[in-house]
Write a protein that holds these residues in place. Sequence first.
Motif, PDB file in Angstrom:
ATOM      1  N   GLU A  99      -9.374   0.050 -10.846  1.00  0.00           N
ATOM      2  CA  GLU A  99      -9.069  -0.059  -9.397  1.00  0.00           C
ATOM      3  C   GLU A  99     -10.138  -0.003  -8.449  1.00  0.00           C
ATOM      4  OE1 GLU A  99      -5.507   1.082 -11.799  1.00  0.00           O
ATOM      5  OE2 GLU A  99      -7.316   1.852 -11.548  1.00  0.00           O
ATOM      6  N   ALA A 100     -11.007   0.997  -8.821  1.00  0.00           N
ATOM      7  CA  ALA A 100     -12.156   1.259  -8.000  1.00  0.00           C
ATOM      8  C   ALA A 100     -13.188   0.007  -8.573  1.00  0.00           C
ATOM      9  CB  ALA A 100     -12.957   2.538  -8.416  1.00  0.00           C
ATOM     10  N   LEU A 101     -13.317  -0.290  -9.666  1.00  0.00           N
ATOM     11  CA  LEU A 101     -13.977  -1.401 -10.156  1.00  0.00           C
ATOM     12  C   LEU A 101     -13.868  -2.614  -9.544  1.00  0.00           C
ATOM     13  CD1 LEU A 101     -16.147  -1.944 -12.157  1.00  0.00           C
ATOM     14  CD2 LEU A 101     -14.819  -2.426 -13.905  1.00  0.00           C
ATOM     15  N   LEU A 102     -12.534  -2.868  -9.326  1.00  0.00           N
ATOM     16  CA  LEU A 102     -12.113  -4.106  -8.565  1.00  0.00           C
ATOM     17  C   LEU A 102     -13.062  -4.258  -7.164  1.00  0.00           C
ATOM     18  CD1 LEU A 102      -9.958  -6.604  -8.350  1.00  0.00           C
ATOM     19  CD2 LEU A 102      -8.748  -4.908  -6.976  1.00  0.00           C
ATOM     20  N   ASN A 103     -13.138  -3.268  -6.401  1.00  0.00           N
ATOM     21  CA  ASN A 103     -13.782  -3.488  -5.087  1.00  0.00           C
ATOM     22  C   ASN A 103     -15.305  -3.428  -5.281  1.00  0.00           C
ATOM     23  OD1 ASN A 103     -11.733  -3.392  -3.452  1.00  0.00           O
ATOM     24  ND2 ASN A 103     -11.265  -1.169  -3.792  1.00  0.00           N
ATOM     25  N   ILE A 104     -15.765  -2.902  -6.343  1.00  0.00           N
ATOM     26  CA  ILE A 104     -17.231  -3.036  -6.758  1.00  0.00           C
ATOM     27  C   ILE A 104     -17.428  -4.210  -7.149  1.00  0.00           C
ATOM     28  CG2 ILE A 104     -18.868  -2.363  -8.375  1.00  0.00           C
ATOM     29  CD1 ILE A 104     -17.540   0.547  -8.637  1.00  0.00           C
ATOM     30  N   TYR A 105     -16.706  -4.870  -7.993  1.00  0.00           N
ATOM     31  CA  TYR A 105     -17.035  -6.473  -8.217  1.00  0.00           C
ATOM     32  C   TYR A 105     -17.092  -7.330  -6.861  1.00  0.00           C
ATOM     33  CZ  TYR A 105     -16.101  -6.166 -13.259  1.00  0.00           C
ATOM     34  OH  TYR A 105     -16.230  -5.967 -14.807  1.00  0.00           O
ATOM     35  N   ARG A 106     -15.978  -7.030  -6.167  1.00  0.00           N
ATOM     36  CA  ARG A 106     -15.763  -8.076  -4.807  1.00  0.00           C
ATOM     37  C   ARG A 106     -17.153  -7.785  -3.869  1.00  0.00           C
ATOM     38  NH1 ARG A 106      -9.522  -7.669  -3.256  1.00  0.00           N
ATOM     39  NH2 ARG A 106      -8.476  -8.635  -5.082  1.00  0.00           N
ATOM     40  N   ASN A 107     -17.633  -6.695  -4.056  1.00  0.00           N
ATOM     41  CA  ASN A 107     -18.761  -6.153  -3.155  1.00  0.00           C
ATOM     42  C   ASN A 107     -20.175  -6.575  -3.714  1.00  0.00           C
ATOM     43  OD1 ASN A 107     -17.305  -5.041  -1.019  1.00  0.00           O
ATOM     44  ND2 ASN A 107     -17.229  -3.066  -2.031  1.00  0.00           N
ATOM     45  N   ASN A 108     -20.267  -7.316  -4.768  1.00  0.00           N
ATOM     46  CA  ASN A 108     -21.225  -7.739  -5.157  1.00  0.00           C
ATOM     47  C   ASN A 108     -21.519  -9.231  -5.276  1.00  0.00           C
ATOM     48  OD1 ASN A 108     -23.351  -5.452  -6.487  1.00  0.00           O
ATOM     49  ND2 ASN A 108     -21.211  -4.904  -6.609  1.00  0.00           N
ATOM     50  N   ASP A 109     -22.886  -9.906  -5.666  1.00  0.00           N
ATOM     51  CA  ASP A 109     -22.675 -11.302  -5.597  1.00  0.00           C
ATOM     52  C   ASP A 109     -22.745 -12.116  -6.982  1.00  0.00           C
ATOM     53  OD1 ASP A 109     -22.990 -11.401  -2.637  1.00  0.00           O
ATOM     54  OD2 ASP A 109     -25.149 -10.622  -2.847  1.00  0.00           O
ATOM     55  N   ILE A 110     -23.517 -11.418  -7.838  1.00  0.00           N
ATOM     56  CA  ILE A 110     -23.728 -11.912  -9.210  1.00  0.00           C
ATOM     57  C   ILE A 110     -23.620 -10.851  -9.982  1.00  0.00           C
ATOM     58  CG2 ILE A 110     -25.359 -13.233 -10.688  1.00  0.00           C
ATOM     59  CD1 ILE A 110     -26.669 -14.025  -7.837  1.00  0.00           C
ATOM     60  N   PHE A 111     -22.783 -11.345 -11.263  1.00  0.00           N
ATOM     61  CA  PHE A 111     -22.641 -10.303 -12.492  1.00  0.00           C
ATOM     62  C   PHE A 111     -23.847 -10.593 -13.309  1.00  0.00           C
ATOM     63  CE2 PHE A 111     -21.033  -8.851 -16.479  1.00  0.00           C
ATOM     64  CZ  PHE A 111     -20.695  -7.420 -16.045  1.00  0.00           C
ATOM     65  N   ILE A 112     -24.591  -9.590 -13.899  1.00  0.00           N
ATOM     66  CA  ILE A 112     -25.774  -9.743 -14.942  1.00  0.00           C
ATOM     67  C   ILE A 112     -25.425  -8.835 -15.895  1.00  0.00           C
ATOM     68  CG2 ILE A 112     -27.346  -8.587 -13.297  1.00  0.00           C
ATOM     69  CD1 ILE A 112     -29.496 -10.426 -14.747  1.00  0.00           C
ATOM     70  N   LEU A 113     -25.203  -9.324 -16.978  1.00  0.00           N
ATOM     71  CA  LEU A 113     -25.155  -8.258 -18.420  1.00  0.00           C
ATOM     72  C   LEU A 113     -25.801  -9.182 -19.473  1.00  0.00           C
ATOM     73  CD1 LEU A 113     -24.301  -5.762 -19.762  1.00  0.00           C
ATOM     74  CD2 LEU A 113     -22.126  -6.866 -20.013  1.00  0.00           C
ATOM     75  N   LEU A 114     -27.007  -8.847 -19.829  1.00  0.00           N
ATOM     76  CA  LEU A 114     -27.922  -9.120 -20.613  1.00  0.00           C
ATOM     77  C   LEU A 114     -28.211  -8.555 -21.997  1.00  0.00           C
ATOM     78  CD1 LEU A 114     -30.435 -10.733 -18.525  1.00  0.00           C
ATOM     79  CD2 LEU A 114     -28.578 -11.769 -19.173  1.00  0.00           C
ATOM     80  N   SER A 115     -27.005  -8.050 -22.371  1.00  0.00           N
ATOM     81  CA  SER A 115     -27.026  -7.381 -23.749  1.00  0.00           C
ATOM     82  C   SER A 115     -27.650  -7.798 -24.853  1.00  0.00           C
ATOM     83  CB  SER A 115     -25.511  -7.056 -24.294  1.00  0.00           C
ATOM     84  OG  SER A 115     -24.793  -6.455 -23.113  1.00  0.00           O
ATOM     85  N   LYS A 116     -28.283  -7.042 -25.589  1.00  0.00           N
ATOM     86  CA  LYS A 116     -29.143  -7.544 -26.759  1.00  0.00           C
ATOM     87  C   LYS A 116     -28.205  -8.115 -27.735  1.00  0.00           C
ATOM     88  CE  LYS A 116     -33.182  -4.599 -26.026  1.00  0.00           C
ATOM     89  NZ  LYS A 116     -33.754  -3.106 -26.687  1.00  0.00           N
ATOM     90  N   THR A 117     -27.016  -7.582 -27.975  1.00  0.00           N
ATOM     91  CA  THR A 117     -25.895  -7.794 -28.940  1.00  0.00           C
ATOM     92  C   THR A 117     -24.768  -7.580 -28.104  1.00  0.00           C
ATOM     93  OG1 THR A 117     -25.804  -5.690 -30.058  1.00  0.00           O
ATOM     94  CG2 THR A 117     -27.365  -7.321 -31.055  1.00  0.00           C
ATOM     95  N   GLU A 118     -23.752  -8.603 -28.351  1.00  0.00           N
ATOM     96  CA  GLU A 118     -22.630  -8.313 -27.500  1.00  0.00           C
ATOM     97  C   GLU A 118     -21.453  -8.983 -28.543  1.00  0.00           C
ATOM     98  OE1 GLU A 118     -20.595  -6.596 -25.096  1.00  0.00           O
ATOM     99  OE2 GLU A 118     -22.237  -7.374 -24.039  1.00  0.00           O
TER     100      GLU A 118
END
Length: 206
Positions: A99-118
């Motif tokens: 529920e809190a994460l929803l607003n965090i996503y909305r308040n940002n512009d670009i999602f960046i996750l560059l995991s070495k392995t995923e």
Amino acid sequence: YRSRIIRNSQVIPYGIDEFWYQNMGPMKKLNATKPIKLLTVGDISSNKNQKFVLRICNEMIKKGYKVEYNVVGRVKDKKIFNKLCREKYVNYLGWNEKEALLNIYRNNDIFILLSKTETFGLVYAEALTQCLPILYTRGEGFDSQVREGVVGYPITAGDLDEAVSRLEMVLKSYEKLSDNTVEVVKKFKWNNIEAYYSEIYLRSLK
């Protein structure tokens, strides 16, 4: 046997919680007067590679961009956490329920996750429900789930020049990438995935 296995194999994505579809985010536009807000959601660890994102941010700042880097996740490596906290443009937002994460996503512009392995990476799909363009690691989990350049771009692990270039490509076509997320994210809806399972199973019976 490789070609035979590939010919007779299909990769089916994992699904995300229905909560994200019930709370789809609005289309996004960049505000040229404000810093570019980058977001990573994942444990603070060597594998999740937040240190590499810091290098990308520093290069962007050298090029004249204003950058804000927001980080969500449990602290698994205190050395990396301390390094993040030393940068004035970094905000640590702790670990959050959806529920809190929803607003965090909305308040940002670009999602960046560059995991070495995923493996798969549910957070990429969650970010797409909130219309965020994404940057992800080439050859890992989320790569090839969506055609390159539709909602974001893969980055070769550790390639700083490519990372900066790809981030600038996202900025140049930001609204188009954000708009494309609405259609793409349907792929990760459980109802659609279940129908695909059934189709493959019934076809295999023949």
